[in-house]
Design a protein around this motif. Structure first.
Motif, short mmCIF file in Angstrom:
data_model
loop_
_atom_site.label_atom_id
_atom_site.label_comp_id
_atom_site.label_asym_id
_atom_site.label_seq_id
_atom_site.Cartn_x
_atom_site.Cartn_y
_atom_site.Cartn_z
N LEU A 122 103.10 61.13 -10.77
CA LEU A 122 102.73 62.44 -10.23
C LEU A 122 103.95 63.32 -9.98
N ARG A 123 105.01 62.72 -9.47
CA ARG A 123 106.24 63.47 -9.17
C ARG A 123 106.83 64.07 -10.44
N VAL A 124 106.97 63.27 -11.47
CA VAL A 124 107.60 63.76 -12.70
C VAL A 124 106.71 64.77 -13.42
N ASP A 125 105.40 64.54 -13.40
CA ASP A 125 104.51 65.48 -14.08
C ASP A 125 104.45 66.81 -13.34
N HIS A 126 104.44 66.75 -12.03
CA HIS A 126 104.47 67.97 -11.23
C HIS A 126 105.76 68.75 -11.52
N ALA A 127 106.88 68.05 -11.52
CA ALA A 127 108.17 68.70 -11.80
C ALA A 127 108.18 69.34 -13.18
N GLY A 128 107.64 68.63 -14.15
CA GLY A 128 107.61 69.16 -15.52
C GLY A 128 106.73 70.38 -15.66
N GLU A 129 105.57 70.35 -15.03
CA GLU A 129 104.68 71.51 -15.11
C GLU A 129 105.27 72.70 -14.35
N TYR A 130 105.94 72.42 -13.24
CA TYR A 130 106.60 73.50 -12.49
C TYR A 130 107.69 74.14 -13.36
N ALA A 131 108.50 73.31 -13.99
CA ALA A 131 109.56 73.84 -14.86
C ALA A 131 108.96 74.62 -16.02
N ALA A 132 107.85 74.15 -16.57
CA ALA A 132 107.20 74.85 -17.69
C ALA A 132 106.75 76.25 -17.28
N THR A 133 106.18 76.37 -16.07
CA THR A 133 105.77 77.71 -15.62
C THR A 133 106.98 78.61 -15.51
N LYS A 134 108.10 78.05 -15.09
CA LYS A 134 109.32 78.85 -14.93
C LYS A 134 109.93 79.24 -16.28
N ILE A 135 109.79 78.37 -17.28
CA ILE A 135 110.26 78.73 -18.62
C ILE A 135 109.53 79.98 -19.10
N MET A 178 109.97 80.32 -29.14
CA MET A 178 108.97 79.38 -29.65
C MET A 178 109.59 78.03 -29.99
N ALA A 179 110.85 78.03 -30.41
CA ALA A 179 111.55 76.76 -30.65
C ALA A 179 111.67 75.99 -29.34
N CYS A 180 111.90 76.71 -28.26
CA CYS A 180 111.96 76.09 -26.94
C CYS A 180 110.63 75.42 -26.62
N THR A 181 109.53 76.15 -26.81
CA THR A 181 108.20 75.59 -26.56
C THR A 181 107.97 74.36 -27.43
N ALA A 182 108.27 74.45 -28.70
CA ALA A 182 108.05 73.32 -29.61
C ALA A 182 108.85 72.10 -29.16
N ALA A 183 110.09 72.32 -28.78
CA ALA A 183 110.96 71.21 -28.36
C ALA A 183 110.46 70.56 -27.07
N VAL A 184 110.15 71.40 -26.09
CA VAL A 184 109.69 70.87 -24.80
C VAL A 184 108.38 70.13 -24.98
N GLU A 185 107.45 70.74 -25.68
CA GLU A 185 106.11 70.14 -25.79
C GLU A 185 106.11 68.86 -26.62
N THR A 188 104.97 63.15 -26.01
CA THR A 188 105.36 61.73 -26.07
C THR A 188 105.36 61.11 -24.67
N HIS A 189 105.88 61.85 -23.70
CA HIS A 189 105.93 61.37 -22.31
C HIS A 189 104.52 61.11 -21.79
N TYR A 190 103.61 62.06 -21.99
CA TYR A 190 102.24 61.89 -21.52
C TYR A 190 101.55 60.73 -22.24
N GLN A 191 101.85 60.55 -23.52
CA GLN A 191 101.26 59.43 -24.26
C GLN A 191 101.67 58.10 -23.64
N LYS A 192 102.95 57.96 -23.31
CA LYS A 192 103.43 56.73 -22.66
C LYS A 192 102.75 56.53 -21.31
N GLN A 193 102.57 57.61 -20.57
CA GLN A 193 101.89 57.51 -19.28
C GLN A 193 100.44 57.06 -19.46
N GLU A 194 99.77 57.61 -20.47
CA GLU A 194 98.39 57.20 -20.74
C GLU A 194 98.32 55.71 -20.99
#
Length: 189
Positions: free
Chosen positions: A23-36, A109-116, A121-127
């Motif tokens: 939860l901590r890492v996913d929250h941090a990632g989504e927060y950073a994504a909104t800021k991007i 858009m390269a930024c979005t492609a790279a981050v996503e 992959t991160h979410y797949q491992k979590q699943e």
């Protein structure tokens, strides 16, 4: 002297610690994504001829805010704390957004492609991890749904010619390396 098998895993996490880390890492990632996206929109929204592009960014930003809202609720529900470095993730995300926007639409858009790609992959491992944990079907479904959204964002970015950005390969490698490092840190801190 008998060997203590517990010593080989001195820092093994229990169920709650694993969920808190997720939860901590996913929250941090989504927060950073909104800021991007905020950073990118801070640049592009000032340009009248970029309003169509801004709509695309706003749509993706809205999904990231929805994800962030869900993780905000889960942190409270599960009595987990957010990353202590949230201000850093926000500042880094905003700077990345502004920086790539200043390089142009394709770089944004390269930024979005790279981050996503990294987040997919991160979410797949979590699943996969959550599938092994009893009672975590709902969280696994949430992570899967969000992973699908992130992969759609990546596809949108690639359709917008992200790979034609100047310096695409080094740019994406740097962004992805930063994302992977941030994930490792946010899992712990």
């Amino acid at each position: 002297m008998p060997v203590n098998k517990k010593r080989s895993e001195p820092f093994a996490m229990n169920h709650k610690q694993r969920i808190d880390s997720i939860l901590r890492v996913d929250h941090a990632g989504e927060y950073a994504a909104t800021k991007i996206y905020e950073g990118q929109l801070a640049v592009f929204s000032k340009l009248p001829h970029k309003q169509g592009f801004c709509e695309k960014l706003r749509e993706m930003e809205a999904e990231e805010h929805r994800h962030l809202g869900a993780f905000n609720e889960l942190l409270v529900e599960r009595e987990a704390r957010p990353s202590l470095l949230s201000p850093l993730w926000g500042a880094a995300g905003f700077a990345l957004g502004v920086g790539t926007a200043l390089m142009g639409e394709r770089a944004a858009m390269a930024c979005t492609a790279a981050v996503e790609e990294v987040i997919g992959t991160h979410y797949q491992k979590q699943e996969e991890s959550l599938a092994q944990m009893e009672g975590e079907e709902s969280l696994r479904e949430t992570v899967d749904a969000f992973r699908q959204d992130e992969l759609e964002h990546r596809a949108t970015a690639l359709d917008a010619d992200a790979e034609s950005a100047f310096g695409y390969i080094p740019l994406t490698r740097v962004i992805q390396g930063g994302c992977r490092l941030a994930i490792k840190i946010a899992e712990k801190i």
